[in-house]
Design a protein around this motif. Structure first.
Motif, PDB file in Angstrom:
ATOM      1  N   GLU A  88       0.772  -1.162   0.142  1.00  0.00           N
ATOM      2  CA  GLU A  88       0.165   0.082  -0.269  1.00  0.00           C
ATOM      3  C   GLU A  88       0.745   1.093  -0.057  1.00  0.00           C
ATOM      4  N   LEU A  89       1.873   1.401   0.341  1.00  0.00           N
ATOM      5  CA  LEU A  89       2.833   2.296  -0.100  1.00  0.00           C
ATOM      6  C   LEU A  89       4.006   2.153  -1.176  1.00  0.00           C
ATOM      7  N   LYS A  90       3.787   1.774  -1.361  1.00  0.00           N
ATOM      8  CA  LYS A  90       4.782   1.428  -3.366  1.00  0.00           C
ATOM      9  C   LYS A  90       4.664   2.715  -4.101  1.00  0.00           C
ATOM     10  N   THR A  91       3.621   4.026  -4.067  1.00  0.00           N
ATOM     11  CA  THR A  91       3.535   4.779  -4.728  1.00  0.00           C
ATOM     12  C   THR A  91       3.588   5.957  -3.821  1.00  0.00           C
ATOM     13  N   LEU A  92       4.554   5.605  -2.628  1.00  0.00           N
ATOM     14  CA  LEU A  92       5.435   6.425  -1.958  1.00  0.00           C
ATOM     15  C   LEU A  92       6.322   7.334  -2.850  1.00  0.00           C
ATOM     16  N   ASN A  93       7.076   9.040  -3.177  1.00  0.00           N
ATOM     17  CA  ASN A  93       7.852   8.994  -3.484  1.00  0.00           C
ATOM     18  C   ASN A  93       8.837   9.448  -2.552  1.00  0.00           C
ATOM     19  N   LEU A  94       9.690   8.145  -2.426  1.00  0.00           N
ATOM     20  CA  LEU A  94      11.048   8.766  -1.300  1.00  0.00           C
ATOM     21  C   LEU A  94      12.260   8.323  -1.976  1.00  0.00           C
ATOM     22  N   PRO A  95      12.913  10.231  -2.792  1.00  0.00           N
ATOM     23  CA  PRO A  95      14.070   9.843  -3.228  1.00  0.00           C
ATOM     24  C   PRO A  95      15.473   9.388  -2.629  1.00  0.00           C
ATOM     25  N   ILE A  96      15.260  10.329  -1.273  1.00  0.00           N
ATOM     26  CA  ILE A  96      16.268   9.769  -0.639  1.00  0.00           C
ATOM     27  C   ILE A  96      16.105   8.928  -0.479  1.00  0.00           C
TER      28      ILE A  96
END
Length: 369
Positions: free
Chosen positions: A326-334
């Motif tokens: 459910e969290l796979k669409t998060l954009n967490l580049p760092i």
């Protein structure tokens, strides 16, 4: 081969004291919540500078019991949001979701690896009720900034201190005493490690401690009288006996790790390697010494081929784990970039001087020719 961590060698030095502790335990006839647990709880609370320490079965349970206790007290309810660093170990996030709360992943600071205070406030909503700060790899998170944010927004501040036993803030407070409540793991690899699973919770909040004492033991008030729906999460009496032996040496263990860290930072100079943040203060106990390199996989292979074991903490981020689709669409580049570059090299109190020199020399030479 230089092992990443030789637990047999680490624990060998305490063998005589372990045997004495085990003999005493066997002769006592008390195997659940006996004198060893009570004495360790008292000793560890004193060490951390807190009023209470509750021994539990492991670090995950320690975290989850904290959330469950706040639910019992009406401070949290199902569906509330908890801010947590995105690059932590999965146990931090499991404790939130297992308690039917919602984890909100926050990007870390790329230098300290800890939660970035500057990225917290824009994520706070009217559902946000707590911050779970993690002292990752043994370095305290930015204590003053998280305390200020929690105070400003009336949030519960919780420490995941599983990797930071003995880390000390500039005002003298230790990990376990820089928040409302803290969770510790004593997994065998920790700076203060048991010989199996073990954990603890520290706090100065008497009301919270009372609830946790009950929750860890089925919700029991007196024999066969249960006030709440609890858990079976008691610190094992035998593990408490082992921890009592090792707690006496924790400060010297941490000092040795900091000495090794200083040797690494003073001797390793390589444009392809970024060393961890270290200011020669006691706020870092170097549970892990984590370097970064854009050539991480090549570096790991190079070290292994030259007789040095390494590890990756951690190879895959939470939002890329199948368990948290459910969290796979998060954009967490760092976070994503860190997980591609980080590499843990050996650091522990039983490393030989020759091993430290070999590791340093290999890192200095990597891709330099």
């Amino acid at each position: 081969m230089i092992k990443f961590l030789d637990l047999k060698k680490v624990n060998k030095q305490y063998e005589t004291q372990f045997k004495e502790a085990i003999d005493s335990f066997l002769n006592s006839g008390y195997y659940i919540l006996g004198d060893n647990v009570l004495k360790f709880e008292s000793d560890f609370a004193t060490y951390c500078g807190t009023k209470f320490c509750i021994g539990v079965s492991n670090g995950l349970d320690a975290l989850q019991l904290i959330f469950e206790a706040y639910k019992v007290l009406g401070k949290l309810q199902e569906g509330d949001e908890v801010l947590v660093p995105a690059n932590t170990y999965i146990a931090s996030v499991l404790s939130i979701s297992n308690s039917k709360l919602k984890p909100i992943l926050v990007e870390p600071d790329s230098d300290s690896f800890n939660i970035d205070p500057e990225k917290i406030e824009h994520l706070i909503t009217n559902k946000t009720k707590a911050i779970l700060g993690v002292h990752l790899y043994g370095l305290l998170y930015d204590v003053s900034k998280l305390e200020n944010i929690a105070k400003k927004h009336k949030l519960i501040l919780i420490e995941d201190a599983a990797q930071a036993h003995g880390a000390t803030y500039k005002d003298g407070r230790k990990a376990g005493n820089v928040s409302n409540v803290a969770a510790f793991s004593f997994y065998p690899t920790k700076n203060l490690g048991a010989l199996g699973d073990a954990g603890a919770i520290t706090t100065n909040n008497a009301e919270l401690a009372e609830v946790i004492y009950k929750l860890r033991n089925y919700g029991k008030v007196t024999n066969y009288s249960f006030e709440m729906k609890g858990f079976n999460s008691r610190l094992d009496e035998l593990q408490a006996a082992i921890l009592r032996v090792k707690l006496k040496y924790l400060d010297s263990i941490n000092l040795k790790r900091r000495i090794i860290a200083k040797k690494y930072t003073n001797s390793i100079h390589n444009q392809h390697i970024v060393l961890p943040q270290y200011t020669n203060k006691e706020d870092h106990v170097f549970h892990l010494f984590v370097i970064k390199s854009k050539f991480r996989d090549e570096l790991k292979e190079y070290l292994f081929n030259n007789g040095v074991e390494t590890a990756i903490h951690y190879p895959k981020s939470i939002h890329n784990q199948h368990a948290y689709q459910e969290l796979k669409t998060l954009n967490l580049p760092i976070t994503s970039q860190l997980h591609k570059e980080i590499l843990s090299i050996p650091i522990n109190q039983v490393l030989e001087e020759s091993e430290i020199e070999k590791i340093s020399d290999l890192l200095k030479k990597f891709k330099q020719n």
